[in-house]
Write an enzyme that holds these catalytic residues in place. Structure first.
Site, PDB file in Angstrom:
ATOM      1  N   ASP A   1     -16.415   6.896  86.023  1.00 12.81           N
ATOM      2  CA  ASP A   1     -16.456   6.669  87.464  1.00 12.81           C
ATOM      3  C   ASP A   1     -17.888   6.366  87.878  1.00 12.81           C
ATOM      4  O   ASP A   1     -18.377   5.277  87.645  1.00 12.81           O
ATOM      5  CB  ASP A   1     -15.915   7.941  88.142  1.00 12.81           C
ATOM      6  CG  ASP A   1     -15.424   7.716  89.543  1.00 12.81           C
ATOM      7  OD1 ASP A   1     -16.035   6.923  90.280  1.00 12.81           O
ATOM      8  OD2 ASP A   1     -14.435   8.359  89.934  1.00 12.81           O
TER       9      ASP A   1
ATOM     10  N   GLU B   1     -13.499   9.034  76.568  1.00 10.92           N
ATOM     11  CA  GLU B   1     -13.339   9.469  77.962  1.00 10.92           C
ATOM     12  C   GLU B   1     -12.024   8.953  78.534  1.00 10.92           C
ATOM     13  O   GLU B   1     -11.553   7.885  78.133  1.00 10.92           O
ATOM     14  CB  GLU B   1     -14.480   8.899  78.819  1.00 10.92           C
ATOM     15  CG  GLU B   1     -15.711   9.749  78.862  1.00 10.92           C
ATOM     16  CD  GLU B   1     -15.617  10.865  79.890  1.00 10.92           C
ATOM     17  OE1 GLU B   1     -14.503  11.360  80.180  1.00 10.92           O
ATOM     18  OE2 GLU B   1     -16.670  11.251  80.401  1.00 10.92           O
ATOM     19  N   ASP B   2     -11.465   9.690  79.477  1.00  9.70           N
ATOM     20  CA  ASP B   2     -10.301   9.183  80.200  1.00  9.70           C
ATOM     21  C   ASP B   2     -10.723   8.140  81.222  1.00  9.70           C
ATOM     22  O   ASP B   2     -10.097   7.102  81.358  1.00  9.70           O
ATOM     23  CB  ASP B   2      -9.509  10.322  80.862  1.00  9.70           C
ATOM     24  CG  ASP B   2     -10.353  11.197  81.783  1.00  9.70           C
ATOM     25  OD1 ASP B   2     -11.598  11.075  81.790  1.00  9.70           O
ATOM     26  OD2 ASP B   2      -9.767  12.034  82.493  1.00  9.70           O
TER      27      ASP B   2
ATOM     28  N   ARG C   1      -1.061  15.372  84.901  1.00 14.21           N
ATOM     29  CA  ARG C   1      -1.549  14.926  83.589  1.00 14.21           C
ATOM     30  C   ARG C   1      -0.394  14.445  82.700  1.00 14.21           C
ATOM     31  O   ARG C   1      -0.576  13.588  81.845  1.00 14.21           O
ATOM     32  CB  ARG C   1      -2.270  16.049  82.853  1.00 14.21           C
ATOM     33  CG  ARG C   1      -3.601  16.428  83.428  1.00 14.21           C
ATOM     34  CD  ARG C   1      -4.326  17.421  82.506  1.00 14.21           C
ATOM     35  NE  ARG C   1      -5.403  18.087  83.192  1.00 14.21           N
ATOM     36  CZ  ARG C   1      -6.604  17.559  83.415  1.00 14.21           C
ATOM     37  NH1 ARG C   1      -6.857  16.338  83.024  1.00 14.21           N
ATOM     38  NH2 ARG C   1      -7.533  18.240  84.036  1.00 14.21           N
TER      39      ARG C   1
ATOM     40  N   PHE D   1      -8.518   6.769  93.447  1.00 18.50           N
ATOM     41  CA  PHE D   1      -8.281   8.011  92.726  1.00 18.50           C
ATOM     42  C   PHE D   1      -6.978   7.848  91.959  1.00 18.50           C
ATOM     43  O   PHE D   1      -5.977   7.392  92.501  1.00 18.50           O
ATOM     44  CB  PHE D   1      -8.193   9.208  93.684  1.00 18.50           C
ATOM     45  CG  PHE D   1      -8.084  10.505  92.955  1.00 18.50           C
ATOM     46  CD1 PHE D   1      -9.203  11.098  92.400  1.00 18.50           C
ATOM     47  CD2 PHE D   1      -6.856  11.114  92.777  1.00 18.50           C
ATOM     48  CE1 PHE D   1      -9.101  12.280  91.682  1.00 18.50           C
ATOM     49  CE2 PHE D   1      -6.746  12.302  92.070  1.00 18.50           C
ATOM     50  CZ  PHE D   1      -7.870  12.885  91.524  1.00 18.50           C
TER      51      PHE D   1
END
Length: 183
Positions: free
Chosen positions: A105, A101-102, A168, A155
């Site tokens: 959260d 996963e990046d 990105r 964020f």
């Protein structure tokens, strides 16, 4: 350093050099933990593709790679609804799975992905994430074994993470700043 993406301001949080060093360490750890096994790395698109590509350069054990794609974000907020856009393309039965996963959260997307993968009856599932927001996490996950960086509930964009599809391609990771902080 500050940047603007789609009229939202961001400031530098993690530099590429820090990220690369941490990825090397994660690679070493995975090589040791999965020695004499052949895991399948499952990248979660679109956000994890840069992290996974760099991570795989550090992996020297036999392994395979595949991808899934889910989405839940609109802008900088989760819609709360998870949409599967690309399902599993191979069987995970009796395989050691490393879900890449990046960012983790709230954990809602991760829960969805783990449930989907456990249906395949893998031998094991371990999660490797570049970023994790421990204060945002709503559930404890025993599967989260490899974490690049724990970050605050900000964020973030860059290194595969986006804001409205943009950012990105940034080498570093930036956090959103409110307009009242900008001087």
């Amino acid at each position: 350093m500050r940047i603007e993406i789609d009229e939202k301001n961001f400031e530098l949080m993690l530099e590429l050099d820090q990220i690369e060093k941490r990825i090397r360490l994660l690679g070493i750890q995975l090589n040791v933990d999965f020695e004499n096994r052949t895991p399948v790395f499952v990248g979660v698109l679109n956000g994890s593709f840069i992290f996974l590509a760099d991570l795989m350069k550090e992996i020297n054990i036999a392994s395979e790679v595949t991808f899934v794609k889910v989405s839940s974000y609109k802008g900088d907020k989760s819609s709360g609804k998870i949409k599967e856009e690309l399902g599993l393309q191979m069987s995970l039965k009796d395989r050691d799975v490393i879900l890449v996963e990046d960012i983790v959260d709230s954990g809602k997307t991760l829960r969805y992905l783990l449930d989907m993968m456990y249906k395949e009856k893998p031998a094991s599932i371990n999660v490797c994430t570049l970023l994790m927001k421990p204060k945002s996490l709503k559930t404890k996950f025993d599967e989260i074994c490899y974490v690049g960086f724990e970050i605050p509930d900000d964020f973030v964009v860059g290194f595969g993470l986006d804001y409205n599809g943009l950012g990105r391609n940034l080498n570093d990771i930036y956090r959103a700043v409110s307009t009242t902080e900008i001087k």
